[in-house]
Scaffold this motif. Sequence first.
Motif, PDB file in Angstrom:
ATOM      1  N   TYR A  75      37.703  47.323  42.461  1.00  0.00           N
ATOM      2  CA  TYR A  75      36.309  46.914  42.531  1.00  0.00           C
ATOM      3  C   TYR A  75      36.060  46.224  43.863  1.00  0.00           C
ATOM      4  CZ  TYR A  75      35.570  47.740  37.504  1.00  0.00           C
ATOM      5  OH  TYR A  75      35.435  48.320  36.255  1.00  0.00           O
TER       6      TYR A  75
ATOM      7  N   THR B 199      37.440  40.465  47.148  1.00  0.00           N
ATOM      8  CA  THR B 199      36.309  39.589  47.437  1.00  0.00           C
ATOM      9  C   THR B 199      35.800  39.756  48.859  1.00  0.00           C
ATOM     10  OG1 THR B 199      37.776  37.746  48.047  1.00  0.00           O
ATOM     11  CG2 THR B 199      37.054  37.878  45.744  1.00  0.00           C
TER      12      THR B 199
ATOM     13  N   LEU C 261      30.955  46.857  43.339  1.00  0.00           N
ATOM     14  CA  LEU C 261      30.470  45.560  42.893  1.00  0.00           C
ATOM     15  C   LEU C 261      29.041  45.422  43.405  1.00  0.00           C
ATOM     16  CD1 LEU C 261      33.362  43.003  43.597  1.00  0.00           C
ATOM     17  CD2 LEU C 261      32.422  43.620  41.377  1.00  0.00           C
TER      18      LEU C 261
ATOM     19  N   ILE D  88      34.442  45.229  33.040  1.00  0.00           N
ATOM     20  CA  ILE D  88      35.618  45.651  33.797  1.00  0.00           C
ATOM     21  C   ILE D  88      36.401  46.676  33.002  1.00  0.00           C
ATOM     22  CG2 ILE D  88      37.697  44.865  34.994  1.00  0.00           C
ATOM     23  CD1 ILE D  88      36.453  42.063  35.037  1.00  0.00           C
TER      24      ILE D  88
ATOM     25  N   MET E 139      42.995  39.293  41.748  1.00  0.00           N
ATOM     26  CA  MET E 139      42.011  39.043  42.788  1.00  0.00           C
ATOM     27  C   MET E 139      42.662  39.258  44.144  1.00  0.00           C
ATOM     28  SD  MET E 139      39.626  38.212  40.805  1.00  0.00           S
ATOM     29  CE  MET E 139      40.528  39.109  39.565  1.00  0.00           C
TER      30      MET E 139
ATOM     31  N   ALA F 207      29.484  39.504  40.640  1.00  0.00           N
ATOM     32  CA  ALA F 207      29.729  39.119  42.030  1.00  0.00           C
ATOM     33  C   ALA F 207      28.450  38.512  42.601  1.00  0.00           C
ATOM     34  CB  ALA F 207      30.138  40.339  42.852  1.00  0.00           C
TER      35      ALA F 207
ATOM     36  N   ILE G 230      43.940  41.743  35.680  1.00  0.00           N
ATOM     37  CA  ILE G 230      43.083  41.987  36.839  1.00  0.00           C
ATOM     38  C   ILE G 230      43.560  41.030  37.919  1.00  0.00           C
ATOM     39  CG2 ILE G 230      40.703  41.865  37.686  1.00  0.00           C
ATOM     40  CD1 ILE G 230      40.117  41.849  34.436  1.00  0.00           C
TER      41      ILE G 230
ATOM     42  N   VAL H  74      40.378  43.430  42.249  1.00  0.00           N
ATOM     43  CA  VAL H  74      39.037  43.103  42.728  1.00  0.00           C
ATOM     44  C   VAL H  74      39.153  42.496  44.118  1.00  0.00           C
ATOM     45  CG1 VAL H  74      36.880  41.896  42.256  1.00  0.00           C
ATOM     46  CG2 VAL H  74      38.329  42.612  40.354  1.00  0.00           C
TER      47      VAL H  74
ATOM     48  N   LEU I 176      33.232  35.375  42.420  1.00  0.00           N
ATOM     49  CA  LEU I 176      33.259  36.138  41.173  1.00  0.00           C
ATOM     50  C   LEU I 176      33.157  35.210  39.968  1.00  0.00           C
ATOM     51  CD1 LEU I 176      36.277  38.392  42.163  1.00  0.00           C
ATOM     52  CD2 LEU I 176      33.879  39.115  42.136  1.00  0.00           C
TER      53      LEU I 176
END
Length: 259
Positions: free
Chosen positions: A67, A45, A97, A105, A13, A119, A11, A43, A144
Motif C-alpha cells: 500500500y 509512508t 492509499l 486492509i 510499516m 492515511a 502488516i 505499507v 497512518l
Amino acid sequence: LAVSGDNTQYIIMNAAPSVGEQLRRTRELWPRDVRSTPIGVIVLTNGDLDHTLGLFSLRESQPLAIYATRTVREGLERNAILKTLARFPGHTVFRDLVLGEETTIADAGGAPLGLTMKAVPAPGKRALHLEGSTEPSAEDNVALAFSAGEKARLVYAATYGKTGEFLREAEGAGAAFFDGTFYSEHEMASRGCGEKPAASMAHLPVSEALAALEAVRCGRKIFTHVNNTNPMLDPESAAAREVRSRGFEIAYDGMEIDL
C-alpha cells in the motif's frame, strides 16, 4: 513496526534496508513454511530509500500487497529494479492509499486482515532521490491510523517536519507513535555527524514538538524512528528523563503493545 489484528497475519510499516535482520530477531514473523511468511502487507509512508530498499529482501515466492500513495508508487516505478518484485503474475500487488479514505486492509489475494487504515498528510518532503523530478505533493509523506472495529486504534506518524492534522487522528487512540528522529535542531552538527539541521530533513525535533504532542489525549505516546545521535537513547540522559516526565515512552527493538 509490525501490526496484526489476529497475531497471525502481519502488516509492516515500511521496509528498511535492515528488514532481514529485524525479521531474524522477531520470532512472530518467522517463516511457517519453506517459502512463506506471516507478512501479508507492507505499507509505505513515503518513498525514502530508508523505507523502501528492504522490499528487495522480501522478494521470495509469497505474493505481497504493498500500500502506498500514487505519488510514492510512481516514484518507485521510475526504477527498473522494481521489476524484481514482479517475478510472476500477482507476485506484488500495489494498492493506492487515498488520503483521508478508510481502507480495509487485504493481502495480495484480497483476503481481509481484520484492520482498517486511513492515511492522512504529514508535512514532509519528497524522497531525496526524487527531488526536482516532480512537484511536491501532499502524498509524499503520510501518517497512518489503524482501527480494529470499535476495539482499538493506533496511529503511526514516524516522520514529519511540523505538526498537522494527523494529531487529530491520534485523539482517543490507544497508542500513537511519533517522530523521535532528533531531539534538537542542530543535533547532527553537534555530534560531528554532518551539517544538516533537522528541518532540512523534515524532522521536527522532539524538544520543539513536546508541547503540541503533550496536548494530544490518547493512551500511550511513543517516540520512534530515533536516530543514533539522539540523546534520548541513553535512558539516564536529561533528554530521556524529560520526555518520560511528560508522559512519553521511547520505542526499543522488540517492544510489544497489546490494544
